[in-house]
Motif scaffolding. Sequence first.
Motif, PDB file in Angstrom:
ATOM      1  N   PRO A  42      82.492  -3.584   5.753  1.00  0.00           N
ATOM      2  CA  PRO A  42      81.436  -3.966   4.805  1.00  0.00           C
ATOM      3  C   PRO A  42      80.945  -5.391   4.976  1.00  0.00           C
ATOM      4  O   PRO A  42      79.763  -5.678   4.756  1.00  0.00           O
ATOM      5  N   VAL A  43      81.849  -6.298   5.365  1.00  0.00           N
ATOM      6  CA  VAL A  43      81.429  -7.681   5.592  1.00  0.00           C
ATOM      7  C   VAL A  43      80.433  -7.748   6.742  1.00  0.00           C
ATOM      8  O   VAL A  43      79.395  -8.420   6.658  1.00  0.00           O
ATOM      9  N   VAL A  44      80.744  -7.056   7.837  1.00  0.00           N
ATOM     10  CA  VAL A  44      79.834  -7.024   8.980  1.00  0.00           C
ATOM     11  C   VAL A  44      78.491  -6.406   8.583  1.00  0.00           C
ATOM     12  O   VAL A  44      77.426  -6.895   8.987  1.00  0.00           O
ATOM     13  N   ALA A  45      78.541  -5.337   7.769  1.00  0.00           N
ATOM     14  CA  ALA A  45      77.301  -4.688   7.339  1.00  0.00           C
ATOM     15  C   ALA A  45      76.441  -5.645   6.522  1.00  0.00           C
ATOM     16  O   ALA A  45      75.213  -5.713   6.715  1.00  0.00           O
ATOM     17  N   VAL A  46      77.056  -6.396   5.618  1.00  0.00           N
ATOM     18  CA  VAL A  46      76.305  -7.352   4.799  1.00  0.00           C
ATOM     19  C   VAL A  46      75.683  -8.437   5.675  1.00  0.00           C
ATOM     20  O   VAL A  46      74.517  -8.811   5.507  1.00  0.00           O
ATOM     21  N   VAL A  50      71.633  -9.286   6.112  1.00  0.00           N
ATOM     22  CA  VAL A  50      71.061 -10.612   5.879  1.00  0.00           C
ATOM     23  C   VAL A  50      70.350 -11.116   7.133  1.00  0.00           C
ATOM     24  O   VAL A  50      69.258 -11.714   7.056  1.00  0.00           O
ATOM     25  N   LEU A  51      70.935 -10.867   8.300  1.00  0.00           N
ATOM     26  CA  LEU A  51      70.301 -11.295   9.545  1.00  0.00           C
ATOM     27  C   LEU A  51      68.970 -10.595   9.767  1.00  0.00           C
ATOM     28  O   LEU A  51      67.968 -11.226  10.143  1.00  0.00           O
ATOM     29  N   VAL A  52      68.952  -9.280   9.547  1.00  0.00           N
ATOM     30  CA  VAL A  52      67.696  -8.528   9.698  1.00  0.00           C
ATOM     31  C   VAL A  52      66.662  -9.027   8.695  1.00  0.00           C
ATOM     32  O   VAL A  52      65.474  -9.194   9.033  1.00  0.00           O
ATOM     33  N   TRP A  53      67.111  -9.278   7.488  1.00  0.00           N
ATOM     34  CA  TRP A  53      66.225  -9.821   6.446  1.00  0.00           C
ATOM     35  C   TRP A  53      65.619 -11.147   6.902  1.00  0.00           C
ATOM     36  O   TRP A  53      64.407 -11.357   6.811  1.00  0.00           O
ATOM     37  N   VAL A  73      66.695 -16.765  -2.424  1.00  0.00           N
ATOM     38  CA  VAL A  73      67.475 -15.948  -3.364  1.00  0.00           C
ATOM     39  C   VAL A  73      68.786 -16.655  -3.695  1.00  0.00           C
ATOM     40  O   VAL A  73      69.234 -16.670  -4.847  1.00  0.00           O
ATOM     41  N   TRP A  74      69.408 -17.233  -2.678  1.00  0.00           N
ATOM     42  CA  TRP A  74      70.649 -17.983  -2.909  1.00  0.00           C
ATOM     43  C   TRP A  74      70.401 -19.166  -3.845  1.00  0.00           C
ATOM     44  O   TRP A  74      71.242 -19.480  -4.695  1.00  0.00           O
ATOM     45  N   GLU A  75      69.268 -19.808  -3.697  1.00  0.00           N
ATOM     46  CA  GLU A  75      68.931 -20.927  -4.568  1.00  0.00           C
ATOM     47  C   GLU A  75      68.784 -20.470  -6.014  1.00  0.00           C
ATOM     48  O   GLU A  75      69.229 -21.158  -6.944  1.00  0.00           O
ATOM     49  N   ALA A 259      68.108 -10.170  -8.989  1.00  0.00           N
ATOM     50  CA  ALA A 259      68.466  -9.169  -9.983  1.00  0.00           C
ATOM     51  C   ALA A 259      68.856  -7.849  -9.320  1.00  0.00           C
ATOM     52  O   ALA A 259      69.838  -7.207  -9.706  1.00  0.00           O
ATOM     53  N   ILE A 260      68.098  -7.434  -8.302  1.00  0.00           N
ATOM     54  CA  ILE A 260      68.411  -6.192  -7.596  1.00  0.00           C
ATOM     55  C   ILE A 260      69.785  -6.273  -6.940  1.00  0.00           C
ATOM     56  O   ILE A 260      70.596  -5.339  -7.022  1.00  0.00           O
ATOM     57  N   LEU A 261      70.072  -7.396  -6.291  1.00  0.00           N
ATOM     58  CA  LEU A 261      71.356  -7.560  -5.611  1.00  0.00           C
ATOM     59  C   LEU A 261      72.518  -7.588  -6.603  1.00  0.00           C
ATOM     60  O   LEU A 261      73.587  -7.040  -6.334  1.00  0.00           O
ATOM     61  N   LEU A 262      72.311  -8.213  -7.771  1.00  0.00           N
ATOM     62  CA  LEU A 262      73.366  -8.251  -8.779  1.00  0.00           C
ATOM     63  C   LEU A 262      73.627  -6.853  -9.353  1.00  0.00           C
ATOM     64  O   LEU A 262      74.784  -6.471  -9.579  1.00  0.00           O
ATOM     65  N   ILE A 263      72.554  -6.097  -9.586  1.00  0.00           N
ATOM     66  CA  ILE A 263      72.716  -4.721 -10.067  1.00  0.00           C
ATOM     67  C   ILE A 263      73.495  -3.897  -9.052  1.00  0.00           C
ATOM     68  O   ILE A 263      74.407  -3.123  -9.400  1.00  0.00           O
ATOM     69  N   LEU A 264      73.146  -4.046  -7.777  1.00  0.00           N
ATOM     70  CA  LEU A 264      73.847  -3.326  -6.714  1.00  0.00           C
ATOM     71  C   LEU A 264      75.296  -3.775  -6.621  1.00  0.00           C
ATOM     72  O   LEU A 264      76.211  -2.939  -6.472  1.00  0.00           O
TER      73      LEU A 264
END
Length: 292
Positions: A42-46, A50-53, A73-75, A259-264
Amino acid sequence: MASTDTKADDLAGLEAGLDALDAVQVRRTPAREILRDKVLPPVVAVVLVVLVWQVLVWAKVTDDYKLPPPAAVWESLTDMWVQGTLLEVVWTSVSRGLLGFVMAVAIGTPLGLLVARVKVVRAAIGPILSGLQSLPSVAWVAPAIIWLGLDDRTMYAVILLGAVPSVANGLVSGVDQVPPLFLRAGRTIGATGLRGTVHIVLPAALPGYLAGLKQGWAFSWRSLMAAEIIASSPDLGLGLGQLLENGRNNFDMPGIFLAILLILFVGIAIDLLIFSPLERRVLRSRGLLVKS
């Protein structure tokens, strides 16, 4: 002759189950193997996501205000943390979701047993439960606001209407899959009625019931997010759904993505912390998973 064949089939099924239990080898999984098989993927997937993003942002596939960079988003995340609102927003939604889910389990479990064990009730209510399970939870938000007003009662009503059918149907499915041999064995030792339900039916139906609980939580969380997005009031506090809606109203795409990432994240965390351990424990108890 038919009775003899039935007994032979029952004995064969029992022997197969005992052989499966005997075949299970108990060993403790090394920490290195756990990291390699459970943590690293899962770490590699995340990281890849992020890299593709970030590559899409660099390639300018769309305007920056439509696809903000991960740094933005991190900010937004760090700003909420510094202001002390991040945990409060998350807890507002998580506490509602968990309490609503517990209430759904308390209602859906006896309802599912009733539907599974009483033919007349199944014929009358079974199709309604299936229909309610397929109905989008967002459809209940408007009438719940009209009936109950803009307060927590609306949130819990929407959660219950979304989750109870899933919990009940999961238990019905689990009971339907209980081998007849278990029921006959229970009757032989006097486990009938309520005693048979508690000591024979429910333990045997646990895998299907657990699947219904997982789906019930998913419906609870989705229903709550729909209710928080639509039902806006200062009295309700700021939850994740309202955070998402505020981002839309303010054209704040980093806030929307956050918000989307927190919900997920919450949905995944509940599954990993609660349901996955329960599922592994049930599988181990039935000899279907190597103990680690």
